[in-house]
Design an enzyme around this catalytic site. Sequence first.
Site, mmCIF file in Angstrom:
data_model
loop_
_atom_site.group_PDB
_atom_site.id
_atom_site.type_symbol
_atom_site.label_atom_id
_atom_site.label_comp_id
_atom_site.label_asym_id
_atom_site.label_seq_id
_atom_site.Cartn_x
_atom_site.Cartn_y
_atom_site.Cartn_z
ATOM 1 N N ARG A 71 39.300 -138.781 -11.508
ATOM 2 C CA ARG A 71 38.503 -138.401 -12.672
ATOM 3 C C ARG A 71 37.218 -137.694 -12.258
ATOM 4 O O ARG A 71 36.552 -138.094 -11.290
ATOM 5 C CB ARG A 71 38.157 -139.644 -13.506
ATOM 6 C CG ARG A 71 39.375 -140.236 -14.154
ATOM 7 C CD ARG A 71 39.034 -141.183 -15.284
ATOM 8 N NE ARG A 71 40.226 -141.940 -15.633
ATOM 9 C CZ ARG A 71 41.201 -141.498 -16.438
ATOM 10 N NH1 ARG A 71 41.116 -140.300 -16.995
ATOM 11 N NH2 ARG A 71 42.260 -142.235 -16.683
ATOM 12 N N ASP A 72 36.880 -136.653 -13.024
ATOM 13 C CA ASP A 72 35.626 -135.933 -12.812
ATOM 14 C C ASP A 72 34.456 -136.842 -13.212
ATOM 15 O O ASP A 72 34.520 -137.536 -14.226
ATOM 16 C CB ASP A 72 35.623 -134.644 -13.660
ATOM 17 C CG ASP A 72 34.580 -133.652 -13.205
ATOM 18 O OD1 ASP A 72 34.968 -132.556 -12.759
ATOM 19 O OD2 ASP A 72 33.365 -133.959 -13.294
ATOM 20 N N HIS A 76 41.186 -128.258 -12.616
ATOM 21 C CA HIS A 76 40.633 -129.114 -13.669
ATOM 22 C C HIS A 76 41.746 -129.317 -14.700
ATOM 23 O O HIS A 76 42.319 -128.333 -15.178
ATOM 24 C CB HIS A 76 39.472 -128.424 -14.395
ATOM 25 C CG HIS A 76 38.231 -128.223 -13.593
ATOM 26 N ND1 HIS A 76 37.143 -129.060 -13.675
ATOM 27 C CD2 HIS A 76 37.894 -127.256 -12.702
ATOM 28 C CE1 HIS A 76 36.180 -128.620 -12.874
ATOM 29 N NE2 HIS A 76 36.610 -127.518 -12.267
ATOM 30 N N ASN A 81 38.284 -122.662 -11.231
ATOM 31 C CA ASN A 81 37.099 -121.832 -11.021
ATOM 32 C C ASN A 81 37.119 -121.325 -9.581
ATOM 33 O O ASN A 81 37.370 -122.104 -8.657
ATOM 34 C CB ASN A 81 35.823 -122.642 -11.284
ATOM 35 C CG ASN A 81 35.701 -123.061 -12.743
ATOM 36 O OD1 ASN A 81 36.124 -122.346 -13.631
ATOM 37 N ND2 ASN A 81 35.130 -124.230 -12.975
ATOM 38 N N HIS A 121 40.483 -126.923 -6.410
ATOM 39 C CA HIS A 121 40.823 -127.989 -7.362
ATOM 40 C C HIS A 121 41.284 -127.412 -8.687
ATOM 41 O O HIS A 121 40.800 -126.369 -9.117
ATOM 42 C CB HIS A 121 39.633 -128.929 -7.588
ATOM 43 C CG HIS A 121 38.336 -128.237 -7.908
ATOM 44 N ND1 HIS A 121 37.553 -127.654 -6.934
ATOM 45 C CD2 HIS A 121 37.693 -128.032 -9.073
ATOM 46 C CE1 HIS A 121 36.478 -127.128 -7.493
ATOM 47 N NE2 HIS A 121 36.543 -127.328 -8.803
ATOM 48 N N VAL A 141 32.080 -126.748 -6.201
ATOM 49 C CA VAL A 141 32.588 -127.522 -5.056
ATOM 50 C C VAL A 141 33.642 -126.657 -4.375
ATOM 51 O O VAL A 141 34.656 -126.289 -4.999
ATOM 52 C CB VAL A 141 33.187 -128.873 -5.493
ATOM 53 C CG1 VAL A 141 33.773 -129.609 -4.290
ATOM 54 C CG2 VAL A 141 32.123 -129.745 -6.170
HETATM 55 P P1 5GP Z 1 33.775 -126.599 -10.131
HETATM 56 O O1 5GP Z 1 32.481 -126.289 -10.856
HETATM 57 O O2 5GP Z 1 33.637 -126.388 -8.648
HETATM 58 O O3 5GP Z 1 34.969 -125.911 -10.707
HETATM 59 O O4 5GP Z 1 34.048 -128.132 -10.399
HETATM 60 C C1 5GP Z 1 33.554 -129.147 -9.622
HETATM 61 C C2 5GP Z 1 33.704 -130.403 -10.428
HETATM 62 O O5 5GP Z 1 33.572 -131.497 -9.556
HETATM 63 C C3 5GP Z 1 32.631 -130.581 -11.524
HETATM 64 O O6 5GP Z 1 33.279 -130.734 -12.784
HETATM 65 C C4 5GP Z 1 31.892 -131.837 -11.096
HETATM 66 O O7 5GP Z 1 31.532 -132.643 -12.195
HETATM 67 C C5 5GP Z 1 32.884 -132.528 -10.203
HETATM 68 N N1 5GP Z 1 32.308 -133.319 -9.127
HETATM 69 C C6 5GP Z 1 31.314 -132.944 -8.285
HETATM 70 N N2 5GP Z 1 31.061 -133.912 -7.384
HETATM 71 C C7 5GP Z 1 31.932 -134.926 -7.663
HETATM 72 C C8 5GP Z 1 32.158 -136.196 -7.065
HETATM 73 O O8 5GP Z 1 31.518 -136.607 -6.112
HETATM 74 N N3 5GP Z 1 33.139 -136.957 -7.612
HETATM 75 C C9 5GP Z 1 33.889 -136.538 -8.677
HETATM 76 N N4 5GP Z 1 34.840 -137.364 -9.127
HETATM 77 N N5 5GP Z 1 33.699 -135.336 -9.254
HETATM 78 C C10 5GP Z 1 32.723 -134.534 -8.765
#
Ligand code: 5GP
Length: 115
Positions: A30-31, A103, A88, A101, A97
């Site tokens: 989970r996010d 979403h 993304n 990944h 990150v």
């Molecule tokens: P991005 O913006 O790279 O597409 O998505 C990164 C996602 O990772 C974001 O939705 C953020 O909330 C989530 N995220 C960042 N750090 C962590 C973490 O330590 N644990 C979890 N479960 N989610 C994270």
Amino acid sequence: MVDACIFCKIANNKTQSTTLYHDEQVTAFRDTHPVAPTHILIIPNKHIQSLNELLDEDKSLIGHMFIVARQIAAQEGIHEGGYRIIVNTGPDGGQTVFHLHLHLIGGQRMRHPLG
Ligand code: 5GP
Ligand code: ZN
């Protein structure tokens, strides 16, 4: 495993996360900042920085990530109502990150436009 990468740490069980699924190829959890009632991330266990770094040899891995996404959507009970998968890529794509990944977002009617 990349030591500085938070998602590598999650995949290797070196930090806490709400993990829903794990096998030799992928991990789903989970996010921490959900944007909808269901917000799950599906990652390859091996470090791939972004879609830009995906190789031909990763074809079955990326396919498996989508199969796992479909299974989790069913498990979460959002498969019939529908859901959204987002990848993304890079700064302009909103990637924060840099470990590939998916979403998986659902549990509500999504709004358009995406941006
Ligand atoms: P991005 O913006 O790279 O597409 O998505 C990164 C996602 O990772 C974001 O939705 C953020 O909330 C989530 N995220 C960042 N750090 C962590 C973490 O330590 N644990 C979890 N479960 N989610 C994270
Ligand atoms: Zn990583």
